[in-house]
Design a protein around this motif. Structure first.
Motif, PDB file in Angstrom:
ATOM      1  N   ASN A  72       0.841  -1.200   0.000  1.00 59.40           N
ATOM      2  CA  ASN A  72       0.000   0.000   0.000  1.00 59.40           C
ATOM      3  C   ASN A  72       0.882   1.259   0.000  1.00 59.40           C
ATOM      4  O   ASN A  72       2.074   1.182  -0.292  1.00 59.40           O
ATOM      5  N   LYS A  73       0.320   2.414   0.322  1.00 60.72           N
ATOM      6  CA  LYS A  73       1.003   3.698   0.128  1.00 60.72           C
ATOM      7  C   LYS A  73       1.439   4.376   1.429  1.00 60.72           C
ATOM      8  O   LYS A  73       1.506   5.597   1.498  1.00 60.72           O
ATOM      9  N   PHE A  74       1.763   3.584   2.428  1.00 60.55           N
ATOM     10  CA  PHE A  74       2.179   4.170   3.700  1.00 60.55           C
ATOM     11  C   PHE A  74       3.638   4.603   3.642  1.00 60.55           C
ATOM     12  O   PHE A  74       4.520   3.800   3.317  1.00 60.55           O
ATOM     13  N   LYS A  75       3.868   5.877   3.986  1.00 54.87           N
ATOM     14  CA  LYS A  75       5.215   6.441   3.890  1.00 54.87           C
ATOM     15  C   LYS A  75       5.772   6.888   5.247  1.00 54.87           C
ATOM     16  O   LYS A  75       6.983   6.840   5.467  1.00 54.87           O
ATOM     17  N   GLU A  76       4.885   7.343   6.138  1.00 52.66           N
ATOM     18  CA  GLU A  76       5.319   7.906   7.402  1.00 52.66           C
ATOM     19  C   GLU A  76       4.798   7.099   8.590  1.00 52.66           C
ATOM     20  O   GLU A  76       3.716   6.510   8.535  1.00 52.66           O
ATOM     21  N   LEU A  77       5.565   7.074   9.660  1.00 50.59           N
ATOM     22  CA  LEU A  77       5.149   6.377  10.875  1.00 50.59           C
ATOM     23  C   LEU A  77       3.856   6.951  11.439  1.00 50.59           C
ATOM     24  O   LEU A  77       3.039   6.222  12.005  1.00 50.59           O
ATOM     25  N   SER A  78       3.670   8.246  11.255  1.00 50.91           N
ATOM     26  CA  SER A  78       2.494   8.903  11.821  1.00 50.91           C
ATOM     27  C   SER A  78       1.185   8.329  11.278  1.00 50.91           C
ATOM     28  O   SER A  78       0.162   8.345  11.977  1.00 50.91           O
ATOM     29  N   THR A  79       1.212   7.801  10.063  1.00 51.67           N
ATOM     30  CA  THR A  79      -0.005   7.243   9.470  1.00 51.67           C
ATOM     31  C   THR A  79      -0.421   5.929  10.145  1.00 51.67           C
ATOM     32  O   THR A  79      -1.549   5.476   9.980  1.00 51.67           O
ATOM     33  N   LEU A  80       0.495   5.348  10.902  1.00 56.25           N
ATOM     34  CA  LEU A  80       0.197   4.082  11.583  1.00 56.25           C
ATOM     35  C   LEU A  80      -0.166   4.270  13.061  1.00 56.25           C
ATOM     36  O   LEU A  80      -0.496   3.293  13.735  1.00 56.25           O
ATOM     37  N   GLU A  81      -0.138   5.485  13.541  1.00 60.55           N
ATOM     38  CA  GLU A  81      -0.415   5.730  14.957  1.00 60.55           C
ATOM     39  C   GLU A  81      -1.816   5.271  15.361  1.00 60.55           C
ATOM     40  O   GLU A  81      -2.040   4.856  16.499  1.00 60.55           O
ATOM     41  N   ALA A  82      -2.751   5.333  14.401  1.00 54.40           N
ATOM     42  CA  ALA A  82      -4.136   4.935  14.698  1.00 54.40           C
ATOM     43  C   ALA A  82      -4.224   3.467  15.110  1.00 54.40           C
ATOM     44  O   ALA A  82      -5.169   3.068  15.796  1.00 54.40           O
ATOM     45  N   LEU A  83      -3.227   2.677  14.710  1.00 55.67           N
ATOM     46  CA  LEU A  83      -3.243   1.247  15.054  1.00 55.67           C
ATOM     47  C   LEU A  83      -2.956   1.003  16.525  1.00 55.67           C
ATOM     48  O   LEU A  83      -3.126  -0.125  17.013  1.00 55.67           O
ATOM     49  N   GLN A  84      -2.553   2.010  17.256  1.00 54.77           N
ATOM     50  CA  GLN A  84      -2.292   1.860  18.689  1.00 54.77           C
ATOM     51  C   GLN A  84      -3.560   1.468  19.446  1.00 54.77           C
ATOM     52  O   GLN A  84      -3.491   0.862  20.515  1.00 54.77           O
ATOM     53  N   ASN A  85      -4.689   1.816  18.872  1.00 58.47           N
ATOM     54  CA  ASN A  85      -5.968   1.512  19.524  1.00 58.47           C
ATOM     55  C   ASN A  85      -6.449   0.078  19.259  1.00 58.47           C
ATOM     56  O   ASN A  85      -7.462  -0.345  19.816  1.00 58.47           O
ATOM     57  N   LEU A  86      -5.738  -0.644  18.407  1.00 61.32           N
ATOM     58  CA  LEU A  86      -6.047  -2.065  18.202  1.00 61.32           C
ATOM     59  C   LEU A  86      -5.282  -2.862  19.253  1.00 61.32           C
ATOM     60  O   LEU A  86      -4.178  -3.366  19.006  1.00 61.32           O
ATOM     61  N   LYS A  87      -5.856  -2.994  20.424  1.00 61.58           N
ATOM     62  CA  LYS A  87      -5.157  -3.572  21.564  1.00 61.58           C
ATOM     63  C   LYS A  87      -4.817  -5.055  21.394  1.00 61.58           C
ATOM     64  O   LYS A  87      -3.891  -5.558  22.040  1.00 61.58           O
ATOM     65  N   ASN A  88      -5.551  -5.748  20.528  1.00 60.00           N
ATOM     66  CA  ASN A  88      -5.320  -7.184  20.336  1.00 60.00           C
ATOM     67  C   ASN A  88      -4.447  -7.502  19.126  1.00 60.00           C
ATOM     68  O   ASN A  88      -4.216  -8.675  18.821  1.00 60.00           O
ATOM     69  N   LEU A  89      -3.970  -6.477  18.456  1.00 62.62           N
ATOM     70  CA  LEU A  89      -3.170  -6.690  17.253  1.00 62.62           C
ATOM     71  C   LEU A  89      -1.820  -7.332  17.607  1.00 62.62           C
ATOM     72  O   LEU A  89      -1.038  -6.781  18.366  1.00 62.62           O
ATOM     73  N   LYS A  90      -1.571  -8.502  17.031  1.00 65.54           N
ATOM     74  CA  LYS A  90      -0.332  -9.229  17.312  1.00 65.54           C
ATOM     75  C   LYS A  90       0.599  -9.313  16.100  1.00 65.54           C
ATOM     76  O   LYS A  90       1.817  -9.424  16.269  1.00 65.54           O
ATOM     77  N   SER A  91       0.031  -9.263  14.907  1.00 65.30           N
ATOM     78  CA  SER A  91       0.842  -9.432  13.702  1.00 65.30           C
ATOM     79  C   SER A  91       0.483  -8.373  12.667  1.00 65.30           C
ATOM     80  O   SER A  91      -0.690  -8.178  12.336  1.00 65.30           O
ATOM     81  N   LEU A  92       1.518  -7.699  12.145  1.00 66.42           N
ATOM     82  CA  LEU A  92       1.332  -6.635  11.160  1.00 66.42           C
ATOM     83  C   LEU A  92       2.319  -6.821  10.021  1.00 66.42           C
ATOM     84  O   LEU A  92       3.517  -7.011  10.242  1.00 66.42           O
ATOM     85  N   ASP A  93       1.811  -6.782   8.782  1.00 62.80           N
ATOM     86  CA  ASP A  93       2.669  -6.911   7.596  1.00 62.80           C
ATOM     87  C   ASP A  93       2.629  -5.620   6.785  1.00 62.80           C
ATOM     88  O   ASP A  93       1.557  -5.111   6.447  1.00 62.80           O
ATOM     89  N   LEU A  94       3.838  -5.120   6.474  1.00 65.69           N
ATOM     90  CA  LEU A  94       3.959  -3.887   5.694  1.00 65.69           C
ATOM     91  C   LEU A  94       4.935  -4.055   4.528  1.00 65.69           C
ATOM     92  O   LEU A  94       5.538  -3.086   4.067  1.00 65.69           O
ATOM     93  N   PHE A  95       5.100  -5.285   4.053  1.00 67.54           N
ATOM     94  CA  PHE A  95       5.997  -5.534   2.916  1.00 67.54           C
ATOM     95  C   PHE A  95       5.665  -4.594   1.759  1.00 67.54           C
ATOM     96  O   PHE A  95       4.501  -4.289   1.483  1.00 67.54           O
ATOM     97  N   ASN A  96       6.714  -4.156   1.062  1.00 67.12           N
ATOM     98  CA  ASN A  96       6.541  -3.364  -0.159  1.00 67.12           C
ATOM     99  C   ASN A  96       5.799  -2.043   0.046  1.00 67.12           C
ATOM    100  O   ASN A  96       5.193  -1.511  -0.884  1.00 67.12           O
ATOM    101  N   CYS A  97       5.844  -1.552   1.278  1.00 60.11           N
ATOM    102  CA  CYS A  97       5.360  -0.196   1.549  1.00 60.11           C
ATOM    103  C   CYS A  97       6.589   0.708   1.679  1.00 60.11           C
ATOM    104  O   CYS A  97       7.635   0.285   2.189  1.00 60.11           O
ATOM    105  N   GLU A  98       6.464   1.941   1.254  1.00 59.13           N
ATOM    106  CA  GLU A  98       7.617   2.850   1.283  1.00 59.13           C
ATOM    107  C   GLU A  98       8.149   3.064   2.701  1.00 59.13           C
ATOM    108  O   GLU A  98       9.337   3.328   2.905  1.00 59.13           O
ATOM    109  N   ILE A  99       7.283   2.889   3.673  1.00 61.31           N
ATOM    110  CA  ILE A  99       7.684   3.086   5.066  1.00 61.31           C
ATOM    111  C   ILE A  99       8.795   2.126   5.494  1.00 61.31           C
ATOM    112  O   ILE A  99       9.582   2.434   6.400  1.00 61.31           O
ATOM    113  N   THR A 100       8.890   0.999   4.831  1.00 62.51           N
ATOM    114  CA  THR A 100       9.902   0.005   5.204  1.00 62.51           C
ATOM    115  C   THR A 100      11.319   0.455   4.870  1.00 62.51           C
ATOM    116  O   THR A 100      12.285  -0.171   5.319  1.00 62.51           O
TER     117      THR A 100
END
Length: 250
Positions: free
Chosen positions: A98-126
Motif C-alpha cells: 500500500n502507500k504508507f510512507k510515514e510512521l504517523s499514518t500508523l499511529e491509529a493502530l495503537q488503539n487495536l489492543k489485540n493486534l499481534k501481527s502486522l505486515d507492511l511488505f513493499n510499503c515505502e515506510i519500510t
C-alpha cells in the motif's frame, strides 16, 4: 467484477450472518471504497480484499468478530482509525503493497489492543531508517512485524491452521490405514489363491504319476503273462519233439 456483485456471489445461498470467512480478492471497487459489505456480516472472522483498488476504509462496516484482515496490494495511505472503531478484535493485519510512507499514518493502530501481527511488505515506510525498531516502539502490542518478532524469530502458524492440519493428518492416516488393511487382505487372498492353485496342480501331477505307475504295473503283468505263455509253448514243443524221437527209435 464489481465488489458488490462478487460479495453477493460469495454468499452462495447463505445469509450474511452465516458467513465466517469472505474472500473477494481481485474484484473492483467503485471510487476506491468498500461496497456490498454491511453490518449484517456480524459473524465474519476472516476478510480478504487483496488487489481491489481500495484507497479508503471509511465505509468499512462494524465487524465485531473480525480477527484477520487482508488488505495487501491496494492504494490505501491512511484512514486506519476506522479499523480501531469497527474491528476492535483484530489480531492480524496485512497492509503490504500500500502507500504508507510515514510512521504517523500508523499511529491509529495503537488503539487495536489485540493486534499481534502486522505486515507492511513493499510499503515505502519500510525504507525508513530503524524501521522495525520504530514500529515495535510505536505499537508495543505487536509481536510480529513482517513475519518476525523483535528478536528475528519467525512467526508460527496460527493455532487454527495447526488444528486443521492435525485433523486432516489424522483423517488421512485413517484412510491410509484402511487402504493398507484392504491391500494386505487382497495380498493374503492372492497368496491363498496361489497356494490353492499350486496344491491342485500338485494333486494333478501326483494323479498323473499314479496313473503312470498303474500303466507300468499293467505292462509288467502283461509281460509276465506273455513270458509264461511262451514258456509253456516251448515246453509243449520240447515234449512233442521227445515223442517224435521215441517213435523213430522204435
Amino acid at each position: 467484477m464489481e465488489m458488490k456483485k462478487r460479495i453477493s456471489l460469495e454468499l452462495r445461498n447463505r445469509t450474511p450472518a452465516e458467513v465466517a470467512e469472505l474472500v473477494v480478492d481481485n474484484c473492483r471497487s467503485s471510487d476506491g471504497e468498500i461496497e456490498g459489505l454491511t453490518d449484517e456480516f456480524k459473524e465474519l472472522e476472516f476478510l480478504s480484499m487483496v488487489n481491489v483498488g481500495l484507497t479508503s476504509l471509511a465505509k468499512l462496516p462494524t465487524l465485531p468478530k473480525l480477527r484477520k484482515l487482508e488488505l495487501s496490494d491496494n492504494n490505501i495511505s491512511g484512514s486506519l482509525e476506522t479499523l480501531a472503531e469497527k474491528c476492535a478484535n483484530l489480531t492480524y493485519l496485512n497492509l503490504s503493497g500500500n502507500k504508507f510512507k510515514e510512521l504517523s499514518t500508523l499511529e491509529a493502530l495503537q488503539n487495536l489492543k489485540n493486534l499481534k501481527s502486522l505486515d507492511l511488505f513493499n510499503c515505502e515506510i519500510t525504507t525508513l531508517e530503524d524501521y522495525r525498531e520504530s514500529i515495535f516502539e510505536l505499537l508495543p502490542q505487536v509481536t510480529y512485524l513482517d513475519g518476525f518478532d523483535a528478536e528475528d524469530n519467525e512467526a508460527p502458524d496460527s493455532e487454527a491452521d495447526d488444528d486443521g492440519d492435525d485433523e486432516d493428518g489424522e483423517e488421512g492416516a485413517g484412510q491410509l490405514g484402511e487402504y493398507e488393511e484392504e491391500e494386505e487382505e487382497e495380498e493374503e487372498g492372492s497368496e491363498g489363491g496361489e497356494v490353492g492353485l499350486s496344491y491342485l496342480m500338485k494333486e494333478d501331477i501326483q494323479d498323473e504319476e499314479d496313473d503312470g505307475d498303474y500303466v507300468e504295473e499293467e505292462e509288467e503283468e502283461e509281460g509276465e503273462e506273455e513270458a509264461e505263455v511262451q514258456g509253456e509253448k516251448r515246453k509243449r514243443d520240447a515234449e512233442d519233439e521227445g515223442e517224435d524221437d521215441d517213435e523213430d527209435d522204435d
